[in-house]
Design an enzyme around this catalytic site. Sequence first.
Site, PDB file in Angstrom:
ATOM      1  CG  HIS A  54      -1.966  -1.201   1.138  1.00  0.00           C
ATOM      2  ND1 HIS A  54      -3.144  -1.114   0.339  1.00  0.00           N
ATOM      3  CD2 HIS A  54      -1.821  -2.314   1.682  1.00  0.00           C
ATOM      4  CE1 HIS A  54      -3.927  -2.232   0.776  1.00  0.00           C
ATOM      5  NE2 HIS A  54      -2.999  -2.843   1.370  1.00  0.00           N
ATOM      6  CG  LEU A  55       3.352   2.103  -2.848  1.00  0.00           C
ATOM      7  CD1 LEU A  55       3.922   2.209  -4.389  1.00  0.00           C
ATOM      8  CD2 LEU A  55       4.355   2.237  -1.872  1.00  0.00           C
ATOM      9  CG  ASN A  86      -6.330   0.098  -0.222  1.00  0.00           C
ATOM     10  OD1 ASN A  86      -5.243   0.453  -0.782  1.00  0.00           O
ATOM     11  ND2 ASN A  86      -6.490  -0.262   1.037  1.00  0.00           N
ATOM     12  CG  ASP A 146      -5.810  -5.710   0.040  1.00  0.00           C
ATOM     13  OD1 ASP A 146      -6.134  -6.798   0.671  1.00  0.00           O
ATOM     14  OD2 ASP A 146      -5.310  -4.866   0.511  1.00  0.00           O
ATOM     15  CG  ASN A 272      -9.228  -6.927   7.618  1.00  0.00           C
ATOM     16  OD1 ASN A 272      -9.390  -8.011   8.060  1.00  0.00           O
ATOM     17  ND2 ASN A 272      -9.895  -6.240   6.849  1.00  0.00           N
ATOM     18  CG  ASP A 299      -1.595  -6.102   3.796  1.00  0.00           C
ATOM     19  OD1 ASP A 299      -1.878  -4.970   3.322  1.00  0.00           O
ATOM     20  OD2 ASP A 299      -2.440  -6.600   4.579  1.00  0.00           O
TER      21      ASP A 299
HETATM   22  O1  DOR Z   1      -4.555  -4.529   7.517  1.00  0.00           O
HETATM   23  C1  DOR Z   1      -4.895  -4.053   6.529  1.00  0.00           C
HETATM   24  N1  DOR Z   1      -4.658  -2.790   6.146  1.00  0.00           N
HETATM   25  N2  DOR Z   1      -5.583  -5.015   5.718  1.00  0.00           N
HETATM   26  C2  DOR Z   1      -6.311  -4.452   4.374  1.00  0.00           C
HETATM   27  O2  DOR Z   1      -6.735  -5.342   3.886  1.00  0.00           O
HETATM   28  C3  DOR Z   1      -5.649  -3.279   3.976  1.00  0.00           C
HETATM   29  C4  DOR Z   1      -4.803  -2.559   4.559  1.00  0.00           C
HETATM   30  C5  DOR Z   1      -4.743  -1.060   4.330  1.00  0.00           C
HETATM   31  O3  DOR Z   1      -5.095  -0.508   3.610  1.00  0.00           O
HETATM   32  O4  DOR Z   1      -4.539  -0.402   5.430  1.00  0.00           O
HETATM   33 ZN    ZN Z   2      -6.130  -7.191   2.337  1.00  0.00          ZN
END
Ligand code: DOR
Ligand code: ZN
Length: 427
Positions: A54-55, A86, A146, A272, A299
């Site tokens: 996630h950037l 996302n 995601d 999550n 993740d």
């Molecule tokens: O812990 C998580 N953080 N699970 C995810 O599926 C999304 C991610 C986030 O974008 O922070």
């Molecule tokens: Zn996820």
Amino acid sequence: MAYLITNVSVLGAEPRDLYIDGGVIAEHKGEEPDHIIDGTGLVALPGLVDLHTHLREPGREDAETVETGSRAAALGGYTAVCAMANTSPVADTAGVVEQVWRLGREAGLVDVQPIGAVTVGLAGERLAELGAMADSAATVRIFSDDGHCVADPRLMRRALEYVKAFDGVIAQHAEEPRLTEGAQMHEGEVATRLGLTGWPAVAEEAIIARDVLLAEHVGSRLHVCHLSTAGSVEVVRQAKARGVRVTAEVTPHHLVLTHERAESYDPVFKVNPPLRTPDDVKALRAALAEGIIDIVATDHAPHAVEDKECEWAYARPGMVGLETALSVVLSTGSLEKDGEIDWDLVAERMSRTPARIAGLTDHGHDPLPGAPATFTLVDPAATRTVDPVETASRSKNNPYAGMSLPGRIVATFLRGEPTVLDGKATK
Ligand code: DOR
Ligand code: ZN
């Protein structure tokens, strides 16, 4: 610039010299290099590839940018990362994925491969323009909502059908939302004791079971994000035995941390899917060694201070992970043979296979003459104590703070240019 790396072990083999010039690795025939790196005691691996990063750019540049996340990745030994969709706006159009791709090129620290959203706005109602994202300059091949599950089975089926045309893959965040309403942590004895609403293992397992059947029916490729339970391993095992085109990832944190961490009420451990039980950890490690789980994916989920340093119930889920991933994986001993690190297996789980799933043909090549000079140098004998402040990431939500971990990334090269030297980013 030409580089000579002396006396380095490629994937644990007998030490040798590597000569880097013009973006490729060559035999050293006595040329004068511009730089010499003493590789004594170091191991060369193909540059690591992260399928799940996630950037936060566009939209939450206070938590991370493409550039800061790329720098954290390079410091962790990565040469390519797949950026989750996302963001805000969501990466659900050709315009947004091209923007992320362009920012990655400008930063020039790792190859940033955007992942496109499956549904418009991650809302789970209408398919996004998958074809337009695939045809864009970003050449998207992985699609994922995601953070959210594609819960509607008809949409999931159509997404799987759609991407078949260009051998794309749907990466599912497996979470049946009706079973996790209000969930705060793993459903089990610890949640009961703390009085927090539980996230049951079956919410993950039920979606994976459904999706492998859908992927089988359609003949398409499914990738399961962050597998976290022993039951999920068994579902994937059965699907693979039937020949379903399914791949699966595990995060470093699910390989070492368990739900007891929630007893501290420190939201740095909220994630999550949630941290699970010691038995789940054991099953995940064994599945990674065996290959039922194909890859490690971080993740990496940076969050701003106000989103993490608050009450557990209000904190966002997620933890950073790019800079520590290899060390955390090595600390588990999962990728060892006869008590020694099996570097070939490390390369398989953290570079070659993720590169293959993502279609990143420049990556995942063993650092030997003739290959692109896209690799990382690790000092396996070094240990380091994790300091969450000492990071290239904009966020400090690091669950390993204070832990002593094995291994240190000494250098990372991307197409012949160092992005990390002496453990420091070059730009
Ligand atoms: O812990 C998580 N953080 N699970 C995810 O599926 C999304 C991610 C986030 O974008 O922070
Ligand atoms: Zn996820």
